[in-house]
Scaffold this active site. Structure first.
Site, PDB file in Angstrom:
ATOM      1  N   GLU A   1       0.860  -1.189   0.000  1.00  0.00           N
ATOM      2  CA  GLU A   1       0.000   0.000   0.000  1.00  0.00           C
ATOM      3  C   GLU A   1       0.896   1.239   0.000  1.00  0.00           C
ATOM      4  OE1 GLU A   1       1.268   0.916   4.030  1.00  0.00           O
ATOM      5  OE2 GLU A   1       0.053   2.190   2.715  1.00  0.00           O
TER       6      GLU A   1
ATOM      7  N   ARG B   1      -1.129   7.533   2.472  1.00  0.00           N
ATOM      8  CA  ARG B   1      -0.635   8.520   3.432  1.00  0.00           C
ATOM      9  C   ARG B   1      -1.711   8.760   4.492  1.00  0.00           C
ATOM     10  NH1 ARG B   1      -0.162  13.255  -0.531  1.00  0.00           N
ATOM     11  NH2 ARG B   1      -1.753  11.957  -1.519  1.00  0.00           N
TER      12      ARG B   1
ATOM     13  N   CYS C   1       5.648   5.096   9.511  1.00  0.00           N
ATOM     14  CA  CYS C   1       6.190   4.425   8.324  1.00  0.00           C
ATOM     15  C   CYS C   1       7.643   4.778   8.010  1.00  0.00           C
ATOM     16  CB  CYS C   1       5.303   4.733   7.122  1.00  0.00           C
ATOM     17  SG  CYS C   1       3.672   3.992   7.320  1.00  0.00           S
TER      18      CYS C   1
ATOM     19  N   ARG D   1       2.155   9.108  17.051  1.00  0.00           N
ATOM     20  CA  ARG D   1       3.250   8.120  17.157  1.00  0.00           C
ATOM     21  C   ARG D   1       4.472   8.572  16.372  1.00  0.00           C
ATOM     22  NH1 ARG D   1       0.382   3.063  14.653  1.00  0.00           N
ATOM     23  NH2 ARG D   1      -0.310   4.733  13.273  1.00  0.00           N
TER      24      ARG D   1
HETATM   25  C1  UDX Z   1       4.138   7.768   4.133  1.00  0.00           C
HETATM   26  C2  UDX Z   1       4.187   7.678   2.609  1.00  0.00           C
HETATM   27  O1  UDX Z   1       3.980   8.970   2.051  1.00  0.00           O
HETATM   28  C3  UDX Z   1       3.091   6.736   2.119  1.00  0.00           C
HETATM   29  O2  UDX Z   1       3.153   6.600   0.713  1.00  0.00           O
HETATM   30  C4  UDX Z   1       3.300   5.369   2.783  1.00  0.00           C
HETATM   31  O3  UDX Z   1       2.296   4.462   2.370  1.00  0.00           O
HETATM   32  C5  UDX Z   1       3.272   5.515   4.288  1.00  0.00           C
HETATM   33  O4  UDX Z   1       4.259   6.448   4.721  1.00  0.00           O
HETATM   34  P1  UDX Z   1       2.722   8.996   5.981  1.00  0.00           P
HETATM   35  O5  UDX Z   1       3.650   8.312   6.933  1.00  0.00           O
HETATM   36  O6  UDX Z   1       1.269   8.974   6.252  1.00  0.00           O
HETATM   37  O7  UDX Z   1       2.917   8.341   4.499  1.00  0.00           O
HETATM   38  O8  UDX Z   1       3.171  10.510   5.947  1.00  0.00           O
HETATM   39  P2  UDX Z   1       3.742  11.516   4.842  1.00  0.00           P
HETATM   40  O9  UDX Z   1       2.660  12.387   4.386  1.00  0.00           O
HETATM   41  O10 UDX Z   1       4.522  10.780   3.842  1.00  0.00           O
HETATM   42  O11 UDX Z   1       4.769  12.395   5.758  1.00  0.00           O
HETATM   43  C6  UDX Z   1       5.798  11.679   6.423  1.00  0.00           C
HETATM   44  C7  UDX Z   1       6.591  12.680   7.252  1.00  0.00           C
HETATM   45  O12 UDX Z   1       7.331  13.541   6.385  1.00  0.00           O
HETATM   46  C8  UDX Z   1       5.740  13.573   8.152  1.00  0.00           C
HETATM   47  O13 UDX Z   1       6.350  13.674   9.424  1.00  0.00           O
HETATM   48  C9  UDX Z   1       5.768  14.914   7.428  1.00  0.00           C
HETATM   49  O14 UDX Z   1       5.666  16.005   8.344  1.00  0.00           O
HETATM   50  C10 UDX Z   1       7.147  14.893   6.787  1.00  0.00           C
HETATM   51  N1  UDX Z   1       7.269  15.723   5.595  1.00  0.00           N
HETATM   52  C11 UDX Z   1       6.483  15.461   4.524  1.00  0.00           C
HETATM   53  C12 UDX Z   1       8.233  16.732   5.579  1.00  0.00           C
HETATM   54  O15 UDX Z   1       8.922  16.961   6.562  1.00  0.00           O
HETATM   55  N2  UDX Z   1       8.374  17.471   4.451  1.00  0.00           N
HETATM   56  C13 UDX Z   1       7.603  17.244   3.341  1.00  0.00           C
HETATM   57  O16 UDX Z   1       7.768  17.964   2.359  1.00  0.00           O
HETATM   58  C14 UDX Z   1       6.627  16.215   3.376  1.00  0.00           C
END
Ligand code: UDX
Length: 450
Positions: free
Chosen positions: A154, A157, A281, A348
Site C-alpha cells: 500500500e 498517506r 512508516c 506516534r
Molecule cells: C508515508 C508515505 O507517504 C506513504 O506513501 C506510505 O504508504 C506511508 O508512509 P505517511 O507516513 O502517512 O505516508 O506521511 P507523509 O505524508 O509521507 O509524511 C511523512 C513525514 O514527512 C511527516 O512527518 C511529514 O511532516 C514529513 N514531511 C512530509 C516533511 O517533513 N516534508 C515534506 O515535504 C513532506
C-alpha cells in the site's frame, strides 16, 4: 467479489471500506474487540478524511473478531496487520505470522482464493508466509491447488489514505501466479478504469492520476514499497540538509525549494524543509531497509545519511532555541502541533514529541497544543512532563518562545499580534516554515525558519 481484510488499522480499514464502496462484499477482521465493536456501530477508530461518510453508507461491509465465520467462499484475503519496529530496527513479524496461522487454520480451500500481503514486510516474507500457509493446510490433508498468493503493497498517506486508495498513482501486484494476478486485476478494475462515482468527502488529486497497474514478482513488489518510502524520506532529508547551509549563507530555503520543485524532474512534493519526518512508516521502513541490507552485508549510505540528517535537524532546531534564549532551564516554551504531520490525530513517532522531550530534558517547561491530536498526546505522553493546552493562546501565555512543530494550516490564521503581546519574549521558531517570515518580522517577532 468476496473479500476479507485481516487487520482494521490505517491500511486494513481503508482498504475494506474502499473495496466495499466499489461494490465488493467485504468482511473486516481484527483481534481488537473494542475496535470491532466500534466499527459495528459504524464508528471510525481512526481519523481519516471521508471515512465516517463511507462507514455511514449501507455497504456490504461487516466487521468481526472471528475469521472462521467469514472465510467461507472468500475470493481474496488481505493480510493488513501491523509490522512495527523491534528495538533493533527490524520489523516485528509476529502479527503477520499470527494472521497467516489464523488463515491456515480457518481456510478449507474448495475454490480459487488469493491471499494478499498488504502489510509492509521485509523482502522474502511473502514467500515465507506462502510456505507457512501451504504447509499448514496440506498437513491437514487438504488441497492447496486453489491457493494463490500475491504481494500488494500500500502507498497510503495518513490523513488522505482514502484519496490515495481511490486515486492511486499505481497499483503494484507482486506475483508469478496468473490466477492471483487475474483476481486482483478484477478486484481493482473500477480503480484502474476510474469508473466509480467519486465518494463524498474524498479529495480527487489534481491532476487526477492515471492509476497504472504494475505486475512484478513478490520480492520486487516488497522492494518498491521500501524503496519508495526511503526515497521520499531521503528527498526530505536532502532539503533539510540544504536548509542548514542556506541559514549560514543567508539564502531562503523556501525559495530554494520552490525553485528546485519547478523542475518537473524534481517536482515540488516532499521538498518542504523543517523539523523532518516521522510517523509510523518512514522511521520504521528506513530502518527495516537498513536491516535487510545488513543481512546481506551490504550498506546503504544514502539511506543512512537520510536518517542521520533527520536526527540532526531536530538538534539544529534545539540549538537555535538555546542560542536565542541562552538559559532554557525554567523557560516556558509553547509548542504548536504534536502530531507527526497535519490532518491526522496520530502522535506516534512524531518529530514534535522528540523536540518537546529534548527541551524538557534541558529543563524547559513545554506547553503543548494541537488542533486534533491533543487527546492522543495526553494519553500516550502522560508521563513526559509536558503541559497540554486547549488553545494555542493558552500555550503562548507568558512563554519565552513559541514553536510551530506541526504545520497545521489553522496556525496561519491565529491572531499573531495577540500571541506576540502575550509572550514574555518574542521568539518564534517556525520549525515547519509555515508562516510568512517578513510578515512575522514586521509584527515584531524574532523569527527563526529552518
Ligand atoms: C508515508 C508515505 O507517504 C506513504 O506513501 C506510505 O504508504 C506511508 O508512509 P505517511 O507516513 O502517512 O505516508 O506521511 P507523509 O505524508 O509521507 O509524511 C511523512 C513525514 O514527512 C511527516 O512527518 C511529514 O511532516 C514529513 N514531511 C512530509 C516533511 O517533513 N516534508 C515534506 O515535504 C513532506
Amino acid at each position: 467479489m468476496r473479500v476479507v481484510t485481516l487487520g482494521t488499522g490505517y491500511v486494513g480499514l481503508n482498504t475494506a471500506v474502499a473495496l466495499a464502496y466499489l461494490g465488493h462484499s467485504v468482511r473486516g477482521v481484527d483481534v481488537d474487540i473494542e475496535k470491532v465493536s466500534k466499527l459495528k456501530q459504524k464508528q471510525a477508530p481512526i481519523r481519516e478524511a471521508g471515512l465516517d461518510a463511507l462507514l455511514s453508507l449501507s455497504l456490504d461491509l461487516t466487521f468481526t473478531t472471528d475469521l472462521a465465520s467469514v472465510i467461507e467462499d472468500v475470493d481474496v484475503i488481505f493480510i493488513a496487520v501491523g509490522t512495527p519496529s523491534l528495538p533493533n530496527g527490524h520489523a516485528d513479524l509476529s502479527y503477520v505470522h499470527a494472521a497467516a496461522k489464523n488463515i491456515a487454520e480457518c481456510l478449507s480451500p474448495r475454490r480459487d482464493v488469493t491471499i494478499v500481503v498488504k502489510s509492509t514486510v521485509p523482502i522474502g516474507v511473502n514467500t515465507m508466509l506462502e510456505r507457512q500457509i501451504r504447509e499448514h493446510i496440506s498437513r491437514r490433508g487438504e488441497c492447496v491447488d486453489f491457493l494463490h498468493f500475491a504481494s500488494n503493497p500500500e502507498f497510503l498517506r495518513e490523513g488522505c489514505a482514502l484519496s490515495d486508495m481511490f486515486y492511486p498513482d499505481r497499483i503494484v501486484i507482486g506475483t508469478q501466479d496468473d490466477k492471483a494476478h487475474a483476481m486482483l486485476s478484477e478486484l481493482y478494475a473500477p480503480i484502474l478504469s476510474q469508473s466509480f462515482p467519486p465518494p463524498d468527502g474524498i479529495s480527487i488529486p489534481n491532476p487526477r492520476p492515471q492509476s497504472q497497474c504494475l505486475r512484478t514478482d513478490q520480492t520486487s513488489a516488497e522492494m518498491i514499497k521500501y524503496a519508495s518510502n526511503a526515497f521520499l524520506a531521503t528527498k526530505i532529508s536532502y532539503i533539510n540538509e540544504l536548509s542548514g547551509l542556506c541559514e549560514k549563507l543567508g539564502a531562503n530555503i523556501s525559495d530554494v525549494s520552490l525553485g528546485m520543485g519547478m523542475d518537473h524532474r524534481i517536482a515540488p512534493y516532499f521538498l518542504r524543509s523543517g523539523l523532518g519526518w516521522g510517523g509510523s512508516c518512514f522511521p520504521k521502513d528506513t530502518l527495516a531497509l537498513l536491516g535487510i541490507a545488513s543481512e546481506y552485508d551490504y550498506s546503504l549510505p544514502i539511506v543512512e545519511a537520510a536518517i542521520a540528517v533527520n536526527e540532526r535537524q531536530k538538534h539544529r532546531i534545539v540549538q537555535s532555541v538555546l542560542s536565542a534564549l541562552k538559559v532554557v532551564r525554567g523557560a516556558r516554551v509553547a509548542l504548536l502541533g504534536i502530531t507527526f504531520k497535519p490532518n491526522t490525530d496520530d502522535v506516534r513517532h512524531s518529530p514534535a514529541v522528540d523536540l518537546a522531550r529534548h527541551l524538557t530534558r534541558l529543563g524547559a517547561r513545554v506547553f503543548v497544543h494541537d488542533p486534533v491530536g491533543l487527546a492522543n498526546a495526553r494519553r500516550v505522553y502522560a508521563e513526559e512532563g509536558f503541559d497540554f493546552c486547549d488553545t494555542a493562546y493558552e500555550a503562548a501565555e507568558g512563554a519565552e518562545a513559541i514553536m510551530i512543530a506541526t504545520d497545521w494550516a489553522e496556525y496561519r490564521s491565529l491572531d499573531w499580534r495577540r500571541i506576540l503581546e502575550s509572550l514574555a519574549q518574542p521568539h518564534l521558531f517556525d520549525a515547519r516554515n509555515l508562516l510568512d517570515r517578513n510578515a512575522m518580522l514586521a509584527l515584531g517577532f524574532k523569527y527563526y525558519g529552518f
